[in-house]
Scaffold this motif. Structure first.
Motif, PDB file in Angstrom:
ATOM      1  N   PHE A  32      50.064  47.946  18.883  1.00 35.79           N
ATOM      2  CA  PHE A  32      49.196  47.983  20.059  1.00 35.79           C
ATOM      3  C   PHE A  32      49.256  46.640  20.779  1.00 35.79           C
ATOM      4  O   PHE A  32      49.085  45.582  20.174  1.00 35.79           O
ATOM      5  N   ARG A  33      49.506  46.688  22.091  1.00 34.17           N
ATOM      6  CA  ARG A  33      49.521  45.476  22.897  1.00 34.17           C
ATOM      7  C   ARG A  33      48.464  45.586  23.982  1.00 34.17           C
ATOM      8  O   ARG A  33      48.379  46.595  24.689  1.00 34.17           O
ATOM      9  N   ASN A  34      47.662  44.545  24.114  1.00 34.69           N
ATOM     10  CA  ASN A  34      46.630  44.478  25.151  1.00 34.69           C
ATOM     11  C   ASN A  34      47.179  43.696  26.348  1.00 34.69           C
ATOM     12  O   ASN A  34      47.278  42.476  26.309  1.00 34.69           O
ATOM     13  N   ASN A  35      47.522  44.419  27.409  1.00 37.68           N
ATOM     14  CA  ASN A  35      47.974  43.796  28.656  1.00 37.68           C
ATOM     15  C   ASN A  35      46.916  43.908  29.748  1.00 37.68           C
ATOM     16  O   ASN A  35      47.245  43.973  30.930  1.00 37.68           O
ATOM     17  N   LEU A  36      45.653  43.981  29.333  1.00 39.88           N
ATOM     18  CA  LEU A  36      44.545  44.000  30.303  1.00 39.88           C
ATOM     19  C   LEU A  36      44.266  42.558  30.717  1.00 39.88           C
ATOM     20  O   LEU A  36      43.253  41.965  30.371  1.00 39.88           O
ATOM     21  N   THR A  37      45.195  42.003  31.489  1.00 40.16           N
ATOM     22  CA  THR A  37      45.185  40.556  31.709  1.00 40.16           C
ATOM     23  C   THR A  37      44.895  40.152  33.142  1.00 40.16           C
ATOM     24  O   THR A  37      44.827  38.975  33.444  1.00 40.16           O
ATOM     25  N   SER A  38      44.730  41.106  34.069  1.00 37.02           N
ATOM     26  CA  SER A  38      44.522  40.734  35.480  1.00 37.02           C
ATOM     27  C   SER A  38      43.367  41.517  36.059  1.00 37.02           C
ATOM     28  O   SER A  38      42.874  42.473  35.464  1.00 37.02           O
ATOM     29  N   GLY A  39      42.927  41.131  37.263  1.00 37.80           N
ATOM     30  CA  GLY A  39      41.829  41.816  37.927  1.00 37.80           C
ATOM     31  C   GLY A  39      42.203  43.222  38.313  1.00 37.80           C
ATOM     32  O   GLY A  39      43.347  43.523  38.635  1.00 37.80           O
ATOM     33  N   LEU A  40      41.237  44.133  38.256  1.00 42.73           N
ATOM     34  CA  LEU A  40      41.468  45.534  38.603  1.00 42.73           C
ATOM     35  C   LEU A  40      41.347  45.721  40.105  1.00 42.73           C
ATOM     36  O   LEU A  40      40.347  45.388  40.706  1.00 42.73           O
ATOM     37  N   ASP A  41      42.401  46.263  40.725  1.00 37.42           N
ATOM     38  CA  ASP A  41      42.447  46.480  42.172  1.00 37.42           C
ATOM     39  C   ASP A  41      41.478  47.584  42.560  1.00 37.42           C
ATOM     40  O   ASP A  41      41.539  48.688  42.035  1.00 37.42           O
ATOM     41  N   ARG A  42      40.561  47.280  43.469  1.00 37.22           N
ATOM     42  CA  ARG A  42      39.600  48.276  43.949  1.00 37.22           C
ATOM     43  C   ARG A  42      39.602  48.257  45.469  1.00 37.22           C
ATOM     44  O   ARG A  42      38.704  47.703  46.096  1.00 37.22           O
ATOM     45  N   PRO A  43      40.606  48.887  46.105  1.00 35.84           N
ATOM     46  CA  PRO A  43      40.710  48.834  47.562  1.00 35.84           C
ATOM     47  C   PRO A  43      39.670  49.700  48.250  1.00 35.84           C
ATOM     48  O   PRO A  43      39.682  50.917  48.120  1.00 35.84           O
ATOM     49  N   GLY A  44      38.767  49.080  48.982  1.00 38.39           N
ATOM     50  CA  GLY A  44      37.768  49.819  49.747  1.00 38.39           C
ATOM     51  C   GLY A  44      36.937  50.721  48.860  1.00 38.39           C
ATOM     52  O   GLY A  44      36.453  50.325  47.809  1.00 38.39           O
ATOM     53  N   ASN A  45      36.786  51.971  49.285  1.00 40.54           N
ATOM     54  CA  ASN A  45      36.022  52.947  48.522  1.00 40.54           C
ATOM     55  C   ASN A  45      36.917  53.852  47.691  1.00 40.54           C
ATOM     56  O   ASN A  45      36.477  54.890  47.229  1.00 40.54           O
ATOM     57  N   SER A  46      38.190  53.502  47.551  1.00 38.24           N
ATOM     58  CA  SER A  46      39.088  54.400  46.841  1.00 38.24           C
ATOM     59  C   SER A  46      39.144  54.116  45.351  1.00 38.24           C
ATOM     60  O   SER A  46      39.634  54.920  44.583  1.00 38.24           O
ATOM     61  N   GLY A  47      38.680  52.962  44.936  1.00 38.31           N
ATOM     62  CA  GLY A  47      38.804  52.576  43.539  1.00 38.31           C
ATOM     63  C   GLY A  47      37.636  53.049  42.702  1.00 38.31           C
ATOM     64  O   GLY A  47      36.568  53.386  43.209  1.00 38.31           O
ATOM     65  N   PRO A  48      37.815  53.101  41.379  1.00 42.43           N
ATOM     66  CA  PRO A  48      36.736  53.523  40.496  1.00 42.43           C
ATOM     67  C   PRO A  48      35.750  52.399  40.229  1.00 42.43           C
ATOM     68  O   PRO A  48      36.084  51.229  40.352  1.00 42.43           O
ATOM     69  N   VAL A  49      34.531  52.813  39.871  1.00 39.15           N
ATOM     70  CA  VAL A  49      33.533  51.825  39.454  1.00 39.15           C
ATOM     71  C   VAL A  49      33.741  51.579  37.965  1.00 39.15           C
ATOM     72  O   VAL A  49      33.088  52.165  37.114  1.00 39.15           O
ATOM     73  N   CYS A  50      34.734  50.791  37.642  1.00 41.35           N
ATOM     74  CA  CYS A  50      34.991  50.449  36.249  1.00 41.35           C
ATOM     75  C   CYS A  50      35.776  49.151  36.214  1.00 41.35           C
ATOM     76  O   CYS A  50      36.363  48.733  37.197  1.00 41.35           O
ATOM     77  N   ALA A  51      35.710  48.506  35.112  1.00 38.93           N
ATOM     78  CA  ALA A  51      36.455  47.274  34.925  1.00 38.93           C
ATOM     79  C   ALA A  51      37.023  47.302  33.530  1.00 38.93           C
ATOM     80  O   ALA A  51      36.877  48.267  32.809  1.00 38.93           O
ATOM     81  N   GLY A  52      37.667  46.268  33.142  1.00 42.60           N
ATOM     82  CA  GLY A  52      38.194  46.231  31.787  1.00 42.60           C
ATOM     83  C   GLY A  52      39.394  45.339  31.662  1.00 42.60           C
ATOM     84  O   GLY A  52      39.913  45.133  30.564  1.00 42.60           O
ATOM     85  N   THR A  53      39.890  44.807  32.794  1.00 41.20           N
ATOM     86  CA  THR A  53      41.025  43.907  32.700  1.00 41.20           C
ATOM     87  C   THR A  53      40.541  42.517  32.337  1.00 41.20           C
ATOM     88  O   THR A  53      39.436  42.110  32.660  1.00 41.20           O
ATOM     89  N   GLY A  54      41.389  41.768  31.658  1.00 40.22           N
ATOM     90  CA  GLY A  54      41.008  40.448  31.181  1.00 40.22           C
ATOM     91  C   GLY A  54      40.000  40.505  30.058  1.00 40.22           C
ATOM     92  O   GLY A  54      39.254  39.560  29.834  1.00 40.22           O
ATOM     93  N   THR A  55      39.956  41.629  29.312  1.00 45.19           N
ATOM     94  CA  THR A  55      38.967  41.805  28.247  1.00 45.19           C
ATOM     95  C   THR A  55      39.665  42.193  26.955  1.00 45.19           C
ATOM     96  O   THR A  55      40.781  42.723  26.958  1.00 45.19           O
TER      97      THR A  55
END
Length: 261
Positions: A41-64
């Motif tokens: 298992f490799r964790n590549n959650l290393t950058s900010g999650l792109d949330r363009p305008g209202n199209s992105g989900p209300v969730c996070a998890g990168t850099g964690t």
């Protein structure tokens, strides 16, 4: 298996999600009793999650931190087994080794895998980090299943920035299943999302449930509808009805006393 941000297309919506091996519906893991499951298992959650305008989900998890949990399995929770206290930091890897017991509490059935790093679970699952795990051998308990077409129906949901929500099955919105009248199919339904509770009914088409949450029933149980929440799994025999179209629909129910159904 790599967890990383990636693009998702559901219905007519596009957003950045959190994916295993670049897939919103990642590989289904299949094992047999007595096997050893090894995963790098490799964790590549290393950058900010792109949330363009209202199209992105209300969730996070990168850099964690993240990890893998094998939900419902009767395996060791220690060392490099199903150990939820292991936190794999961004950029790091971890070698999982799961010994599937050949006897005892672990039997054949439908299970699932997802992150279980404390404090980050909800957002990472909502982003898309979850998949199915099948322990083969259910046909030994129910010989009727031998040779039946198997369909995995994996329910996920994501909440968008505009407060809308998308519920999908196998990464599809309003998919269709083709059956012949009288045909038997083995449906393996799993809620691999984080929070929604759903009551479903297929009009004019009952299901014959043979197992729930990875545990076989003593005999099939007829059901005209089913209630499924996060982590719930239902193994059932579906019988093709007369020719026609039969919608699977959600059924309103009272979840919390102060909220509308």
């Amino acid at each position: 298996m790599t967890a990383a941000p990636g693009p998702v297309h559901l219905g007519d919506r596009d957003f950045s999600g959190l994916l295993y091996n670049g897939a919103y519906v990642p590989p289904t893991l299949r094992v047999r009793l007595g096997d050893t499951l090894r995963i790098t298992f490799r964790n590549n959650l290393t950058s900010g999650l792109d949330r363009p305008g209202n199209s992105g989900p209300v969730c996070a998890g990168t850099g964690t931190p993240s990890n893998l949990h094998f939900h419902g399995m009767g395996v060791s929770p220690q060392a490099n087994g199903d150990n939820v206290f292991v936190h794999v930091q961004p950029g790091d890897t971890f070698e999982y080794q799961l010994r599937i017991p050949a006897h005892g509490r672990q039997g054949p059935g439908l299970f699932w895998y997802h992150p279980h790093a404390h404090g980050f679970v909800n957002d990472q699952i909502l982003g898309g980090l979850s998949g199915a795990l099948v322990v083969d051998g259910m046909e030994r308990l129910f010989p009727l299943l031998r040779g039946l077409p198997e369909r995995l129906l994996l329910i996920k949901h994501v909440k968008m920035a505009d407060e809308s929500e998308i519920v999908s099955i196998n990464g599809q919105v309003n998919p269709a299943i083709t059956m012949r009248p009288g045909e038997l199919q083995f449906w393996r339904i799993a809620h691999v999302g984080a929070s929604d509770f759903i009551k479903c009914r297929v009009e004019g088409m009952p299901l014959y449930i043979v197992a729930t949450d990875g545990h076989a029933l003593s005999q099939p149980r007829k059901a005209n509808e089913f209630f499924i929440g996060p982590g719930k799994r239902i193994d059932a025999i579906a019988v093709g009805p007369r020719a026609g179209e039969y919608p699977m629909q959600t059924v309103p129910f009272q979840n919390e006393a102060w909220r509308p159904p």
